[in-house]
Scaffold this active site. Structure first.
Site, PDB file in Angstrom:
ATOM      1  N   HIS A  77       9.374 -26.842  61.653  1.00 45.06           N
ATOM      2  CA  HIS A  77       8.572 -27.425  62.727  1.00 45.06           C
ATOM      3  C   HIS A  77       8.567 -28.946  62.604  1.00 45.06           C
ATOM      4  CE1 HIS A  77       5.318 -28.243  65.436  1.00 45.06           C
ATOM      5  NE2 HIS A  77       5.276 -26.979  65.802  1.00 45.06           N
ATOM      6  N   GLY A 125      -1.144  -5.281  57.482  1.00 47.35           N
ATOM      7  CA  GLY A 125      -1.250  -6.613  58.080  1.00 47.35           C
ATOM      8  C   GLY A 125      -2.171  -6.543  59.288  1.00 47.35           C
ATOM      9  N   LEU A 177       2.798 -16.055  69.417  1.00 51.68           N
ATOM     10  CA  LEU A 177       1.576 -15.319  69.754  1.00 51.68           C
ATOM     11  C   LEU A 177       1.906 -14.259  70.793  1.00 51.68           C
ATOM     12  CD1 LEU A 177      -1.033 -18.227  69.934  1.00 51.68           C
ATOM     13  CD2 LEU A 177      -0.243 -16.926  67.980  1.00 51.68           C
ATOM     14  N   GLY A 227      -0.562  -6.742  63.911  1.00 54.52           N
ATOM     15  CA  GLY A 227      -1.186  -5.612  63.221  1.00 54.52           C
ATOM     16  C   GLY A 227      -2.520  -5.218  63.826  1.00 54.52           C
ATOM     17  N   LEU A 243      -2.094 -10.928  64.566  1.00 50.78           N
ATOM     18  CA  LEU A 243      -2.041 -10.552  65.978  1.00 50.78           C
ATOM     19  C   LEU A 243      -1.335  -9.222  66.177  1.00 50.78           C
ATOM     20  CD1 LEU A 243      -1.268 -13.928  67.752  1.00 50.78           C
ATOM     21  CD2 LEU A 243      -3.393 -12.643  67.729  1.00 50.78           C
ATOM     22  N   SER A 296      -0.150 -29.775  66.122  1.00 47.08           N
ATOM     23  CA  SER A 296       0.389 -29.005  67.245  1.00 47.08           C
ATOM     24  C   SER A 296       1.505 -29.735  67.990  1.00 47.08           C
ATOM     25  CB  SER A 296      -0.707 -28.675  68.233  1.00 47.08           C
ATOM     26  OG  SER A 296      -0.130 -28.139  69.410  1.00 47.08           O
ATOM     27  N   ARG A 347      12.799 -20.258  67.591  1.00 48.87           N
ATOM     28  CA  ARG A 347      11.722 -19.774  68.433  1.00 48.87           C
ATOM     29  C   ARG A 347      11.138 -20.911  69.262  1.00 48.87           C
ATOM     30  NH1 ARG A 347       6.492 -19.882  68.155  1.00 48.87           N
ATOM     31  NH2 ARG A 347       6.272 -20.408  65.955  1.00 48.87           N
ATOM     32  N   ARG A 393      12.268 -27.424  68.921  1.00 45.41           N
ATOM     33  CA  ARG A 393      11.876 -27.742  67.550  1.00 45.41           C
ATOM     34  C   ARG A 393      13.051 -28.023  66.623  1.00 45.41           C
ATOM     35  NH1 ARG A 393       7.057 -23.223  66.922  1.00 45.41           N
ATOM     36  NH2 ARG A 393       5.618 -24.325  68.284  1.00 45.41           N
TER      37      ARG A 393
END
Lengths: 646, 246
Positions: free
Chosen positions: A267, A41, A448, A46, A44, A285, A442, A338
């Site tokens: 989401h 992977g 990120l 990996g 970000l 977003s 989350r 969320r």
């Protein structure tokens, strides 16, 4: 039976990571050259891990299914990345970021891991800026921050609506520099199909070259999987078409424990489903909720008039609009987390107040446009508005957007200890594909942060503590019987798939399964539905292995075969998700059991009986897995009910 | 909506390719171009035929995987979109649509509409980075960067590496792709110390891989799904000249 030991360092919470680093074993430079690490992977987690390990002098082999590592799905993250820098002087701190993450995760994340995440968050921003990531800046030239997803402080750094892209390109570039230096070898268009264990330790992987179909063996002193989440199990999701949970599922079948599989994030702000040909759902977003107000009509007759096209949204008077988030959660309003926002949208639509197809709510910018001017809204969200218009063919400056919740992220994943090592020695799991930091929900802009924390600043330390005892292990030939066994297992599986020659395409079965998963293990779950899911998914698994049709051959580029192998794993994963949701007789975060709610319809958590990580051990296909519990302890935070009302 | 599709089919890199004609019917105007290809592939699977291979992944215009030459234009008739963001409402009912892979020698065809773009990775590998290791970097706010410069850097950094610029260029030049990276760094203080080596190495690699030269036609800018401006090529040229001359 596997025993869980999270190996959390002793000492006060704020000193654990420092004391871990002071006491851990390191590998000297001459020995690093002799050690091979496989990283699967290149998102970000990996890419940042591969780059950092390469810089340290290890031999890294990096694998991805995409044609270039730069296309991993981290690229699609829009909103931003959190860090406890406290640049705006608004009271942020490492403790507060830790606190918000634990609370946002509904007290189902591991305290020590989360504190460490908050602790290294600032270094991530330093690192990315040094790489030339063009974050948004103020007129004074310093970095700009925004508030995101209900946080009381502004700690989110961003690069327009393309933060994930910019961070990934930073990590990708750092990795490509190591490719040039010869420490990282890239294997694009290559998919991991199994892990190889030698004497109980992870020692390699079996892969398929997606261009030639060739099955290959690779050795590593350690194996790192950073393969993301299994959200595409639902068929429709915000994940990429190729995103899959197969690496996670393979290591689970080889003995790694799978933690909290039922914790998936839905989401709230995605473009609604509009047709049965649809292949994915597009995220809008979450930052839009900073300036957009969410509403549905108060009156059923308005709902009807809208659907018959007799009126348009702006014909509905202010008093006839139900700003249901502002009504139910006055303190947080449109900025509730969320899980809460998603459930509230579902509640209104289930009650018959949904707009569009009936499964959508309005996200309205009229008030903000009047207050701030169109140019400000355009500056903040221009690219998102444009994206919306391209897809839906409506202008959100003129008429409210329509949104509905969609599957977006998996909090659940491979169980890891403090060192990010799974229950298989030498196998590590990073980013979305582990479970440790987000609990049952989350927070926005935290994915990120976690991916890069794991890859840049945690694994490069902790993997050395393991590899220090491997310096005398020579590179193993891939002719070992363990490699042979794993390869023949894969060959048999692919042959079997190719020979079925049934009547349904992979997508047809996947769609059917995805709809069931959404209905039974989606936003609202109950005992009856979950029991039904376990049975139905077992039947669907059999149907798949009897009736799937894969054209072409296995020794050539064959996307249908790739999809088939992934969907076979998704169906089994779904079964485990249902079992996990079934045992968790409480509502917490993204997991909502209809039987466990307050009279006002809020989630009802049960800390006495369920304050644990549910880690599942594989016992055979179709057989009941064994549940292991890792009790969660919170020393530095008072456990309380999440309240977004006052 | 009904369409006639003429699609490039090629079994593998060494096979001889040809156009095949297919019909799709009853397509919704809200369908994306790739979803329309999904429907075609389902038809082919139903008939025990081999589906059309094409690269795709995120389906929201950011991964840069899709690489379709549609009616003679990279990513098709809409502007500022990738093929996955192109919707069938941009076509007329009954249209004949021609679908080809990127056509450029440095992007050899692998199968059908799938091409090998690893040459882009080779160019980045040659110098598309700031040479710093993880850790040991200064605090992020140590160096202020004028907002306008950061914004210009971001305009360039928006490149998704899809290769439409190369496909659109009559010379198959990768100048816009290289310029996007060089220009991003040219606008920022980070990595200035190695600016000369960067531009020399990246341009040399681009030439070595067989990409053509830029003749300022501007087709790349016109077809770029991220609307990356030709002015970045000017900045690349300036960086290159100053690296050569000074």
């Amino acid at each position: 039976m596997t025993k869980l030991n999270a190996r959390i360092p002793e000492g006060p919470l704020a000193e654990k990571w420092t004391s871990y680093k002071a006491g851990q074993k390191l590998v000297n430079p001459a020995n690093k050259r002799k050690l091979d690490i496989i990283v699967v992977g290149t998102g970000l987690a990996g890419a940042s891990a591969a780059a950092s390990l390469g810089e340290l002098g290890f031999n890294v082999k990096a694998f991805c299914y995409q044609d270039s590592p730069r296309r991993a799905h981290s690229i699609a993250a829009q909103g931003g990345i959190n860090a406890a820098k406290n640049y705006p002087n608004d009271g942020d701190s490492v403790y507060r970021l830790y606190y918000d993450t634990i609370k946002g995760g509904d007290y189902r994340a591991r305290e020590a891991n989360v504190y460490r995440l908050a602790e290294v968050s600032g270094s991530i921003i330093d690192q990315c800026v040094a790489q030339g990531v063009p974050f948004a800046r103020e007129y004074g030239g310093l970095l700009d921050n925004r508030s995101f997803g209900g946080a009381q402080v502004s700690r989110t750094f961003y690069a327009r609506g393309q933060t994930g892209q910019q961070l990934l390109l930073g990590a990708y570039s750092a990795m490509m520099r190591q490719v040039n230096a010869g420490t990282v070898k890239l294997f694009p268009r290559t998919e991991m199909l199994d892990i190889v264990l030698v004497e109980g330790k992870a020692r390699g992987i079996i892969t398929r070259n997606l261009v030639t179909g060739k099955i290959e063996r690779h050795f590593g002193h350690a194996v790192v999987i950073a393969t993301g989440g299994y959200g595409r199990a639902f068929y429709l999701s915000t994940n990429a078409m190729g995103s899959n949970g197969s690496a996670v599922w393979q290591v689970y079948k080889r003995g790694a424990l799978f933690a909290n599989p039922s914790f998936v994030q839905i989401h709230p702000t995605c473009i609604p489903v509009h047709g049965d040909y649809q292949s994915k759902l597009t995220l809008m977003s979450e930052s839009l909720r900073n300036d957009g107000r969410i509403w549905v009509p108060k009156k059923k007759e308005d709902v009807e008039a809208l659907s018959e096209g007799r009126i348009v949204p702006k014909d509905i008077a202010e008093d006839d609009r139900d700003y249901y988030l502002e009504r139910r959660y006055p303190a947080f309003g449109n900025l509730v987390p969320r899980d809460v926002a998603s459930r509230a949208a579902k509640e209104r639509c289930d009650a018959g107040f949904g707009v569009g197809s009936g499964l959508a709510v309005y996200l309205d910018f009229q008030e903000s446009i009047q207050r701030l001017g169109k140019h400000v809204i355009e500056e903040r969200y221009g690219n998102l508005f444009q994206m919306y218009e391209k897809i839906v063919d409506e202008n959100p400056y003129e008429t409210p957007m329509m949104i509905y919740p969609a599957i977006h992220y998996c909090m659940g994943g491979v169980w890891v200890d403090y060192e990010l090592m799974t229950t298989i020695p030498g196998l590590f799991s990073l980013g979305e594909c582990n479970f440790s930091d987000h609990g049952a929900n989350r927070l926005g802009a935290s994915a990120l942060m976690q991916g890069l924390a794991d890859g840049y600043f945690i694994l490069p330390y902790t993997i050395q503590n393991y590899l220090a005892s491997e310096i005398l292990t020579p590179r193993m030939p891939t002719t070992l019987p363990e490699f042979g066994e794993a390869e023949s297992h894969i060959r048999e599986r692919l042959d079997k798939l190719m020979q079925i020659k049934g009547s349904q395409s992979v997508d047809q079965i996947h769609r059917k399964f995805g709809l069931l998963l959404w209905e039974l293990v989606g936003m609202a779950r109950n005992k009856e539905g979950l029991n039904k899911a376990v049975k139905e998914f077992a039947m669907l698994r059999e149907e798949f292995w009897k009736d799937v049709r894969i054209p072409g051959g296995a020794e050539e580029m064959n996307p249908e075969l790739e999809k088939a192998a992934r969907v076979a794993d998704f169906i089994e994963t779904g079964e485990l998700m249902a079992r996990d949701a079934l045992q968790r007789e409480e509502s917490c975060g993204g997991h909502f059991r209809e039987e466990y709610q307050t009279p006002e319809g809020e989630a009802s958590r049960n800390d006495d009986d369920f304050m644990f990580v549910a880690a599942w051990e594989y016992t055979g296909t179709g057989k009941e897995p064994v549940l292991h519990k890792e009790a969660l302890h919170y020393e530095s935070i008072k456990v309380q009910t999440r309240n977004y009302k006052i | 909506m009904d369409f006639t599709l003429k699609i490039w089919r090629q079994e593998n890199a060494s096979a001889k390719g040809r156009f095949e004609t297919y019909k799709v019917t009853g397509i919704s105007s809200d369908c994306s171009f790739l979803e329309m290809l999904d429907i075609l592939n389902q038809q082919l699977i139903d008939k025990f035929e081999i589906p059309v291979c094409f690269d795709h992944d995120c389906r929201e215009g950011i991964c840069g995987a899709c690489s379709l030459y549609i009616n003679g234009r990279p990513h098709g008739p809409d502007s500022a979109v990738t093929a996955c963001q192109l919707h069938m409402r941009k076509f007329k009912d009954g249209d004949t649509i021609i679908v080809e892979p990127w056509r450029a020698r440095p992007f050899p065809v692998i199968k059908d509409l799938v091409v090998d773009r690893s040459s882009f990775d080779r160019i980045i590998e040659a110098g598309g980075y700031v040479s710093i290791n993880t850790g040991g970097v200064p605090d992020a706010n140590t160096i202020p960067i004028p907002r306008a410069n950061a914004e210009t850097a971001m305009d360039a950094a928006a490149c998704i590496g899809c290769g439409a610029c190369v496909a659109a260029c009559k010379n198959a030049s990768a100048m816009l792709f290289v310029a996007a990276k060089v220009s991003q760094f040219a606008m920022l203080p980070q990595g200035r110390v190695e600016a000369k080596e960067r531009v020399m190495r990246m341009v040399a690699k681009m030439d070595e891989l067989g990409f053509g030269n830029c003749t300022n036609t501007g087709a790349c800018e016109a077809e770029c799904p991220k609307q990356i401006s030709l002015s970045h090529i000017a900045r690349l040229n300036r960086e290159y000249l100053s690296a050569r001359v000074l």
